[in-house]
Design a protein around this motif. Sequence first.
Motif, short mmCIF file in Angstrom:
data_model
loop_
_atom_site.label_atom_id
_atom_site.label_comp_id
_atom_site.label_asym_id
_atom_site.label_seq_id
_atom_site.Cartn_x
_atom_site.Cartn_y
_atom_site.Cartn_z
N GLY A 1 -3.66 108.35 9.90
CA GLY A 1 -2.99 107.06 9.94
C GLY A 1 -2.34 106.74 8.61
N MET A 2 -2.17 105.43 8.36
CA MET A 2 -1.46 105.00 7.15
C MET A 2 -2.29 103.94 6.43
N GLN A 3 -2.15 103.93 5.12
CA GLN A 3 -2.76 102.88 4.32
C GLN A 3 -1.65 101.98 3.77
N LEU A 4 -1.87 100.70 3.84
CA LEU A 4 -0.90 99.71 3.39
C LEU A 4 -1.21 99.34 1.94
N THR A 5 -0.27 99.63 1.03
CA THR A 5 -0.47 99.38 -0.40
C THR A 5 0.15 98.04 -0.80
N ASP A 6 -0.24 97.56 -1.98
CA ASP A 6 0.18 96.22 -2.43
C ASP A 6 1.48 96.23 -3.22
N GLU A 7 2.22 97.31 -3.25
CA GLU A 7 3.50 97.33 -3.94
C GLU A 7 4.47 96.37 -3.25
N GLY A 8 5.03 95.45 -3.99
CA GLY A 8 5.93 94.45 -3.43
C GLY A 8 5.21 93.28 -2.80
N ALA A 9 3.95 93.03 -3.21
CA ALA A 9 3.20 91.91 -2.64
C ALA A 9 3.85 90.57 -2.97
N ASP A 10 4.47 90.48 -4.15
CA ASP A 10 5.13 89.22 -4.54
C ASP A 10 6.44 88.99 -3.80
N LEU A 11 6.97 90.02 -3.13
CA LEU A 11 8.22 89.90 -2.40
C LEU A 11 8.03 89.84 -0.89
N PHE A 12 6.82 90.03 -0.44
CA PHE A 12 6.57 90.06 1.00
C PHE A 12 6.49 88.62 1.53
N LYS A 13 7.36 88.29 2.49
CA LYS A 13 7.44 86.93 3.02
C LYS A 13 7.34 86.88 4.55
N ALA A 14 7.16 88.01 5.19
CA ALA A 14 7.18 88.05 6.66
C ALA A 14 5.83 87.61 7.22
N LYS A 15 5.88 87.06 8.42
CA LYS A 15 4.68 86.68 9.17
C LYS A 15 4.53 87.69 10.30
N VAL A 16 3.53 88.55 10.19
CA VAL A 16 3.41 89.67 11.12
C VAL A 16 1.97 89.79 11.61
N ASN A 17 1.84 90.50 12.72
CA ASN A 17 0.55 90.96 13.23
C ASN A 17 0.57 92.48 13.10
N ILE A 18 -0.10 93.00 12.10
CA ILE A 18 0.02 94.41 11.75
C ILE A 18 -1.34 95.10 11.84
N GLU A 19 -1.29 96.35 12.27
CA GLU A 19 -2.49 97.17 12.37
C GLU A 19 -2.26 98.46 11.58
N VAL A 20 -3.12 98.71 10.59
CA VAL A 20 -3.07 99.93 9.80
C VAL A 20 -4.46 100.54 9.77
N GLN A 21 -4.59 101.64 9.04
CA GLN A 21 -5.89 102.31 8.99
C GLN A 21 -6.66 101.99 7.71
N HIS A 22 -5.97 101.52 6.70
CA HIS A 22 -6.65 101.16 5.45
C HIS A 22 -5.79 100.15 4.71
N ALA A 23 -6.42 99.17 4.10
CA ALA A 23 -5.69 98.13 3.36
C ALA A 23 -6.60 97.57 2.28
N SER A 24 -6.01 97.21 1.14
CA SER A 24 -6.76 96.63 0.04
C SER A 24 -6.90 95.12 0.23
N GLU A 25 -7.71 94.53 -0.62
CA GLU A 25 -7.96 93.09 -0.53
C GLU A 25 -6.70 92.28 -0.80
N LEU A 26 -5.88 92.71 -1.77
CA LEU A 26 -4.65 92.00 -2.09
C LEU A 26 -3.66 92.07 -0.94
N VAL A 27 -3.60 93.18 -0.25
CA VAL A 27 -2.71 93.31 0.90
C VAL A 27 -3.14 92.35 2.01
N ILE A 28 -4.43 92.28 2.27
CA ILE A 28 -4.93 91.37 3.31
C ILE A 28 -4.62 89.92 2.94
N ALA A 29 -4.82 89.56 1.67
CA ALA A 29 -4.55 88.19 1.23
C ALA A 29 -3.06 87.86 1.35
N THR A 30 -2.20 88.81 1.01
CA THR A 30 -0.76 88.56 1.08
C THR A 30 -0.30 88.30 2.50
#
Length: 280
Positions: free
Chosen positions: A131-160
């Motif tokens: 699968g894929m892991q979602l990284t926090d690069e561009g967390a300050d630029l992410f503005k979308a409201k989504v329902n997303i499913e990945v295989q791995h994500a960090s705490e900052l990604v979840i908060a964003t």
Amino acid sequence: MNADKALTMLRALPRVSLRNIKDNPGAARAKKRGRGQHGGDKHGHGNKGSGQRQNYMRLGYETGNQPFYTRFTYEPYYRGHHLKRQYPPISLLQVQTLIDTNRIDPSQPIDLATFCTTGLFTILPSSRHFGMQLTDEGADLFKAKVNIEVQHASELVIATIEKNGGTITTAYYDPFCLMALVNPKKWFEKGVPIPERAVPPQDAAEYYLDAKNRGYIADPEQISHERLALAQKYGYELPRIEDDPEAEMLLARKDPRQVFYGLHPGWVVSLKDRAIIKPC
């Protein structure tokens, strides 16, 4: 008189060519033969020239007769590296770019199949990709409201994602189900039933049971508690999904045994007949 004699000699001499011209006497020095069998500047034992019986070191033996990779201690981190599960990264910046360029529809749930059908990402189950892991690069630029499913994500990604009013789920897929998920069209063309997702192995179950990781088999009540705790930690107001007009899309979840949204294991999708065949 001398001129006539010279002209007479020139008439009798052959024409000048490369075959009959020579250097002036003493212009060329005779080569001196070296002493012994290996004489000369290219055959001595201590001065072998380039290309003259030169012995080049084998790769890996630059440090001597013992290979360099046995002279230094190895890193235990690489022990069994070929057996570890691999998660190719995708950043929040890339997800936002895909949404802005209309490659992904944010009004629909996003999963691994969504990324692979864009043609920009490749998941190879045969190469231990899970699968894929979602990284926090561009967390300050992410503005979308989504329902997303990945295989791995960090705490900052979840908060964003949750700060923008979206939801995120981390889910496990076994290699057999990944083959269907990464290329749905190819799988449906086979005319075989949709597989049933296997439970995660013991070393991965702990991650997907943890509500902090938004695991797909975690307790929903604990997930709600962790959502509030994470909002307090990062200092943002948690949006109420229940009051959102897109609540149905944001709350959409797959069954732990389900591979595709809206399609259950055992169903057959016929692209030729444009029909879904359900078992009795």
